[in-house]
Design a protein around this motif. Sequence first.
Motif, mmCIF file in Angstrom:
data_model
loop_
_atom_site.group_PDB
_atom_site.id
_atom_site.type_symbol
_atom_site.label_atom_id
_atom_site.label_comp_id
_atom_site.label_asym_id
_atom_site.label_seq_id
_atom_site.Cartn_x
_atom_site.Cartn_y
_atom_site.Cartn_z
ATOM 1 N N GLN A 97 -4.426 42.834 -30.343
ATOM 2 C CA GLN A 97 -5.489 42.259 -29.520
ATOM 3 C C GLN A 97 -4.956 41.799 -28.174
ATOM 4 O O GLN A 97 -5.580 42.026 -27.130
ATOM 5 C CB GLN A 97 -6.129 41.076 -30.251
ATOM 6 N N ALA A 124 -11.998 50.619 -37.558
ATOM 7 C CA ALA A 124 -13.011 49.590 -37.293
ATOM 8 C C ALA A 124 -12.421 48.351 -36.638
ATOM 9 O O ALA A 124 -12.977 47.814 -35.666
ATOM 10 C CB ALA A 124 -13.742 49.229 -38.586
ATOM 11 N N TRP A 125 -11.277 47.847 -37.170
ATOM 12 C CA TRP A 125 -10.754 46.615 -36.577
ATOM 13 C C TRP A 125 -10.172 46.846 -35.193
ATOM 14 O O TRP A 125 -10.222 45.952 -34.327
ATOM 15 C CB TRP A 125 -9.756 45.934 -37.507
ATOM 16 N N LYS A 128 -13.171 46.983 -32.792
ATOM 17 C CA LYS A 128 -13.627 45.617 -32.520
ATOM 18 C C LYS A 128 -12.729 44.932 -31.498
ATOM 19 O O LYS A 128 -13.203 44.264 -30.570
ATOM 20 C CB LYS A 128 -13.656 44.813 -33.819
ATOM 21 N N GLN A 129 -11.414 45.122 -31.633
ATOM 22 C CA GLN A 129 -10.490 44.518 -30.678
ATOM 23 C C GLN A 129 -10.693 45.083 -29.274
ATOM 24 O O GLN A 129 -10.655 44.343 -28.285
ATOM 25 C CB GLN A 129 -9.048 44.752 -31.130
ATOM 26 N N LYS A 131 -13.402 46.330 -27.962
ATOM 27 C CA LYS A 131 -14.642 45.777 -27.407
ATOM 28 C C LYS A 131 -14.457 44.321 -27.006
ATOM 29 O O LYS A 131 -14.996 43.872 -25.982
ATOM 30 C CB LYS A 131 -15.774 45.935 -28.418
ATOM 31 N N ASN A 132 -13.687 43.569 -27.796
ATOM 32 C CA ASN A 132 -13.412 42.172 -27.438
ATOM 33 C C ASN A 132 -12.691 42.079 -26.093
ATOM 34 O O ASN A 132 -12.882 41.118 -25.343
ATOM 35 C CB ASN A 132 -12.561 41.497 -28.521
#
Length: 487
Positions: A97, A124-125, A128-129, A131-132
């Motif tokens: 991240q 998936a994870w 998500k990172q 996009k964060n």
Amino acid sequence: MTEVRFVDTTLRDGQQSLWAYGMRTGMMVPVADLMDEAGFEAIELGGPVELPKCVKELREDPWERYRLVIPKFRRTPLRLIHGTRSGFAIYPHAVHQLYDTCMANVGVAEVRISDSWNDPADWAWRVKQAKNAGIKPIINLIYTVSPRHTDDHFAEKTREAFALDVYRVILKDPGGILTPERTKTLAPAVLNAANGKTVELHTHCTTGLGTLCCLEAIKAGMTHVNTAIPPLADGSSNPSVFNVAKNARAMGYTVLVNDEPLRLVAKHFTACAKRENLPIGRTPEYDYAQYVHQIPGGMISNLRHQLRLVGIEDKLDQTLEEAARVRAEFGYPIMVTPLSQFVGSQAAINVIVGERYKQVTDQTIEYAMGIWGKEGAAFMDADVKDKIINRPRAKEVAERPYPADSLQDLRRKYGGRGVSDEELLLRFFTSTEDVDQMKAAGPARAYATNGTPLLNLVAQLIKRPRQDSVYIRRGDFALRLEKRQST
């Protein structure tokens, strides 16, 4: 007329494939604006693997590299590659991240996300990172050949990737084992599953067929292709932008790339290659055995070295045959880092020891336990799996803690007063001592764009500290340059 669009890989996959990430910052800066003029959809730049290479070997600050290079790309989005694992290590999610966030802060807009098993749960994870961090996620759908990797398999994986609401999917062939014949069936299957969303083709020229696969993909409707600029194209790299563009035009397509500035870029990088004795990409001879063992070319040379150390270099062919057998017993993993190394190393051990699986690496044990992907444990041959995990060492490996540091933990371990998150990452991937040595090395070396060796030499000599004069003599010609204090 159908338009064909290009993504450039020169500064990332091109140089990783041919120069082992040996391209220096000073080589990139003079031609970044020319690359920006070419009309690429995106340009690859960076990935976690680049950080230790820059710090430990090139002694260059990668973050300073990005600050020098990225502002020159005013029109073209920049794209990094950052998967679920980096090389042979499993890192805390907080590291992934933080890296995404730092890259977004320096101006990177897109990220290619790979998982060695094409596992949607691991995609998936990372999605998500991304996009964060404010970066567009792109899924690398990694291609391989095995009885279970059918067109339907890849079509289903395409649907699973787009179900994660990603920007794009890339059909990625890192081993260069895609053929024109398979492209004719695979590209339509993947495009149909994408249901109108964009899928790019990313292939390599390892077997000499990369350009032909691009052209077959274009004919099938996959009109977004990844290419590189010579001399960082062909060989184990990606197809040449010039070759694909020329053939696409001849086939009647509208090619949305401007070749002219890229010819200046090619001239510059060729001069850099000759100056630093770096490889120049050339199309290799066709080798059918590559489709059987699927061991990457760079790893074959490493296997040969391992066998030479124990005096059995003549058993390389036997080791490659054993690698094909091990891969089948391992459940046909995709032959990318680190899985290809696990297969190749275990094959070499089997040949060297003379008894299959009598000795195994810790990575082979972890693989059988599913630590490197649940498919590894699920699809592995049951008898082989039992032989691997029913040994005392397996219990020790199973009891190991795996990293789960938070960002606060990382800052406490690697940070300190005045340490930025960028430097924290450099310390994490290398060491504090390596970072200090990188800083002591001074600014990145400059490279002139004129390609004149003598002028390049003089330019470097006069930049040396405490270098007050330069004297050059050849035959009857002599030249002396001196630094003098102004009066």
